[in-house]
Structures are given as structure tokens and as C-alpha cells.
Design a protein around this motif. Structure first.
Motif, PDB file in Angstrom:
ATOM      1  N   LEU A  40      -0.027   5.632   9.277  1.00  0.00           N
ATOM      2  CA  LEU A  40       1.053   4.695   9.006  1.00  0.00           C
ATOM      3  C   LEU A  40       2.153   4.875  10.047  1.00  0.00           C
ATOM      4  O   LEU A  40       2.566   5.993  10.340  1.00  0.00           O
ATOM      5  CB  LEU A  40       1.621   4.936   7.607  1.00  0.00           C
ATOM      6  CG  LEU A  40       0.735   4.482   6.469  1.00  0.00           C
ATOM      7  CD1 LEU A  40       1.279   4.984   5.144  1.00  0.00           C
ATOM      8  CD2 LEU A  40       0.626   2.978   6.450  1.00  0.00           C
ATOM      9  N   ALA A  41       2.625   3.794  10.610  1.00  0.00           N
ATOM     10  CA  ALA A  41       3.652   3.852  11.654  1.00  0.00           C
ATOM     11  C   ALA A  41       4.960   3.276  11.122  1.00  0.00           C
ATOM     12  O   ALA A  41       5.443   2.251  11.581  1.00  0.00           O
ATOM     13  CB  ALA A  41       3.185   3.094  12.893  1.00  0.00           C
ATOM     14  N   LEU A  42       5.509   3.934  10.111  1.00  0.00           N
ATOM     15  CA  LEU A  42       6.794   3.503   9.555  1.00  0.00           C
ATOM     16  C   LEU A  42       7.892   4.074  10.439  1.00  0.00           C
ATOM     17  O   LEU A  42       8.079   5.293  10.489  1.00  0.00           O
ATOM     18  CB  LEU A  42       6.942   4.004   8.117  1.00  0.00           C
ATOM     19  CG  LEU A  42       5.795   3.659   7.155  1.00  0.00           C
ATOM     20  CD1 LEU A  42       5.943   4.416   5.848  1.00  0.00           C
ATOM     21  CD2 LEU A  42       5.771   2.170   6.915  1.00  0.00           C
ATOM     22  N   ASP A  43       8.618   3.227  11.145  1.00  0.00           N
ATOM     23  CA  ASP A  43       9.611   3.696  12.112  1.00  0.00           C
ATOM     24  C   ASP A  43      10.613   4.680  11.513  1.00  0.00           C
ATOM     25  O   ASP A  43      10.935   5.690  12.111  1.00  0.00           O
ATOM     26  CB  ASP A  43      10.366   2.516  12.731  1.00  0.00           C
ATOM     27  CG  ASP A  43       9.495   1.738  13.696  1.00  0.00           C
ATOM     28  OD1 ASP A  43       8.509   2.316  14.196  1.00  0.00           O
ATOM     29  OD2 ASP A  43       9.782   0.553  13.927  1.00  0.00           O
ATOM     30  N   LYS A  50       3.877  11.798   3.391  1.00  0.00           N
ATOM     31  CA  LYS A  50       3.540  10.610   2.618  1.00  0.00           C
ATOM     32  C   LYS A  50       2.388  10.936   1.676  1.00  0.00           C
ATOM     33  O   LYS A  50       1.557  11.785   1.976  1.00  0.00           O
ATOM     34  CB  LYS A  50       3.114   9.465   3.551  1.00  0.00           C
ATOM     35  CG  LYS A  50       4.161   9.046   4.547  1.00  0.00           C
ATOM     36  CD  LYS A  50       3.512   8.342   5.719  1.00  0.00           C
ATOM     37  CE  LYS A  50       4.407   8.274   6.912  1.00  0.00           C
ATOM     38  NZ  LYS A  50       4.587   9.520   7.619  1.00  0.00           N
ATOM     39  N   ALA A  51       2.335  10.226   0.573  1.00  0.00           N
ATOM     40  CA  ALA A  51       1.197  10.316  -0.352  1.00  0.00           C
ATOM     41  C   ALA A  51       0.739   8.895  -0.642  1.00  0.00           C
ATOM     42  O   ALA A  51       1.534   8.054  -1.061  1.00  0.00           O
ATOM     43  CB  ALA A  51       1.593  11.025  -1.637  1.00  0.00           C
ATOM     44  N   GLY A 108      -0.719   9.616   6.157  1.00  0.00           N
ATOM     45  CA  GLY A 108      -0.921   8.549   5.181  1.00  0.00           C
ATOM     46  C   GLY A 108      -2.243   7.831   5.396  1.00  0.00           C
ATOM     47  O   GLY A 108      -2.377   6.652   5.133  1.00  0.00           O
ATOM     48  N   SER A 109      -3.241   8.548   5.866  1.00  0.00           N
ATOM     49  CA  SER A 109      -4.525   7.952   6.238  1.00  0.00           C
ATOM     50  C   SER A 109      -5.426   7.739   5.029  1.00  0.00           C
ATOM     51  O   SER A 109      -5.163   8.222   3.931  1.00  0.00           O
ATOM     52  CB  SER A 109      -5.228   8.842   7.261  1.00  0.00           C
ATOM     53  OG  SER A 109      -6.370   8.203   7.751  1.00  0.00           O
ATOM     54  N   ILE A 126      -4.726  -2.453   2.211  1.00  0.00           N
ATOM     55  CA  ILE A 126      -3.323  -2.368   1.827  1.00  0.00           C
ATOM     56  C   ILE A 126      -3.110  -1.035   1.130  1.00  0.00           C
ATOM     57  O   ILE A 126      -3.774  -0.732   0.134  1.00  0.00           O
ATOM     58  CB  ILE A 126      -2.945  -3.521   0.875  1.00  0.00           C
ATOM     59  CG1 ILE A 126      -3.234  -4.855   1.552  1.00  0.00           C
ATOM     60  CG2 ILE A 126      -1.480  -3.418   0.456  1.00  0.00           C
ATOM     61  CD1 ILE A 126      -3.275  -6.024   0.613  1.00  0.00           C
ATOM     62  N   ARG A 127      -2.195  -0.227   1.665  1.00  0.00           N
ATOM     63  CA  ARG A 127      -1.890   1.079   1.077  1.00  0.00           C
ATOM     64  C   ARG A 127      -0.549   1.048   0.370  1.00  0.00           C
ATOM     65  O   ARG A 127       0.417   0.546   0.925  1.00  0.00           O
ATOM     66  CB  ARG A 127      -1.846   2.150   2.167  1.00  0.00           C
ATOM     67  CG  ARG A 127      -3.185   2.470   2.764  1.00  0.00           C
ATOM     68  CD  ARG A 127      -3.052   3.425   3.928  1.00  0.00           C
ATOM     69  NE  ARG A 127      -2.825   2.646   5.135  1.00  0.00           N
ATOM     70  CZ  ARG A 127      -2.924   3.139   6.362  1.00  0.00           C
ATOM     71  NH1 ARG A 127      -3.208   4.390   6.559  1.00  0.00           N
ATOM     72  NH2 ARG A 127      -2.711   2.360   7.412  1.00  0.00           N
ATOM     73  N   GLU A 128      -0.509   1.590  -0.845  1.00  0.00           N
ATOM     74  CA  GLU A 128       0.760   1.808  -1.536  1.00  0.00           C
ATOM     75  C   GLU A 128       1.107   3.271  -1.348  1.00  0.00           C
ATOM     76  O   GLU A 128       0.327   4.152  -1.737  1.00  0.00           O
ATOM     77  CB  GLU A 128       0.656   1.444  -3.000  1.00  0.00           C
ATOM     78  CG  GLU A 128       0.503  -0.045  -3.217  1.00  0.00           C
ATOM     79  CD  GLU A 128       0.535  -0.440  -4.677  1.00  0.00           C
ATOM     80  OE1 GLU A 128       1.034   0.349  -5.511  1.00  0.00           O
ATOM     81  OE2 GLU A 128       0.066  -1.544  -4.977  1.00  0.00           O
ATOM     82  N   VAL A 129       2.270   3.543  -0.741  1.00  0.00           N
ATOM     83  CA  VAL A 129       2.609   4.883  -0.278  1.00  0.00           C
ATOM     84  C   VAL A 129       3.951   5.319  -0.844  1.00  0.00           C
ATOM     85  O   VAL A 129       4.887   4.531  -0.955  1.00  0.00           O
ATOM     86  CB  VAL A 129       2.675   4.899   1.272  1.00  0.00           C
ATOM     87  CG1 VAL A 129       3.048   6.270   1.788  1.00  0.00           C
ATOM     88  CG2 VAL A 129       1.367   4.424   1.862  1.00  0.00           C
TER      89      VAL A 129
END
Length: 135
Positions: A40-43, A50-51, A108-109, A126-129
């Protein structure tokens, strides 16, 4: 044979013996098809742990597969509907929620494995993190 999987067959004298009769039979060597989603590339949370709580996969004409946080911890997902007891289940198209048990990590893979010679087409993931503190 005819939509069912008969694994572990051995060729002897140029032929195999199936445990049940079949009309449409495909024979081949077993192999795994693996997919690992990118990190996940959340800036704002790139270095946070992350989970992954839930993963939804949009499928097109697909059968069963395995999914999990990594390739050592996979659970089977079978998106096919129940049959009437006489016919094989039809291929599934639509959204499937995967059983996911995730630990806190930076990436978060999520991984998907197709172990059987059946169709699997993933159109979207779609991932819920949940985002935690700095890793």
C-alpha cells in the motif's frame, strides 16, 4: 474430468485411469499460479504499520482459490454457488470477500494462490486497512 479435479494421477504405459468416468478431460502437470498485491502506498502512512482487515476481490468466471497475508498462511476461498447435487457449480462472477488474518506490518500486502487447474480471473482487489503508529 467434466469440471472436477482428479489430482495425483500417474501415467502408466502411456495412459491414466480416472477414479470416475469423464467426457471432457484435460491432463497436465500441477503448478501454482501466485499473485501478490503491491504494498500500500499511502503517502501519509507509508512508514506506519498496517493490518488488512478484509480483502474483496472482484472475479470474472472463476473457481476456488487460496488467499492470505503471505504464501505461508493461506485459507481457501470458494466463490462458487451450491449446486443442485447433480451438476458442477457454475463459474462465479462478482465480488468475493476473502478470509484474511493479517498481522501488523509495513506493507499491507495480500497474496492469492490458484493451486488447481481451474479458471481464476481477478478484475479488482480492494483492501480494508487499519493504520497504526510508526513502524
Amino acid at each position: 474430468a467434466d469440471g472436477s479435479i482428479a489430482a495425483g494421477m500417474t501415467v502408466q504405459s502411456g495412459s491414466i485411469t480416472l477414479p470416475y468416468p469423464g467426457v471432457d478431460v484435460i491432463i497436465g502437470l500441477p503448478y501454482n499460479s501466485d499473485l501478490q498485491l503491491m504494498d500500500l502506498a499511502l503517502d501519509t502512512a507509508k512508514t506506519n504499520v498496517k493490518a488488512v482487515e478484509k480483502v474483496s476481490l472482484e472475479l470474472s468466471n472463476s473457481c476456488s482459490f487460496w488467499s492470505g497475508e503471505d504464501f505461508e498462511h493461506l485459507s481457501e476461498s470458494d466463490p462458487r454457488a451450491l449446486t443442485d447435487g447433480y451438476n458442477f457449480a457454475a463459474l462465479q462472477t462478482g465480488m468475493v470477500i476473502c478470509p484474511t488474518v493479517s498481522t501488523w506490518n509495513i506493507s499491507g500486502s495480500m497474496c492469492v494462490r490458484n493451486k488447481d487447474p481451474v479458471p481464476l480471473t481477478i478484475v479488482a482487489a480492494i483492501r480494508e486497512v487499519v493504520v497504526g503508529g510508526r513502524g
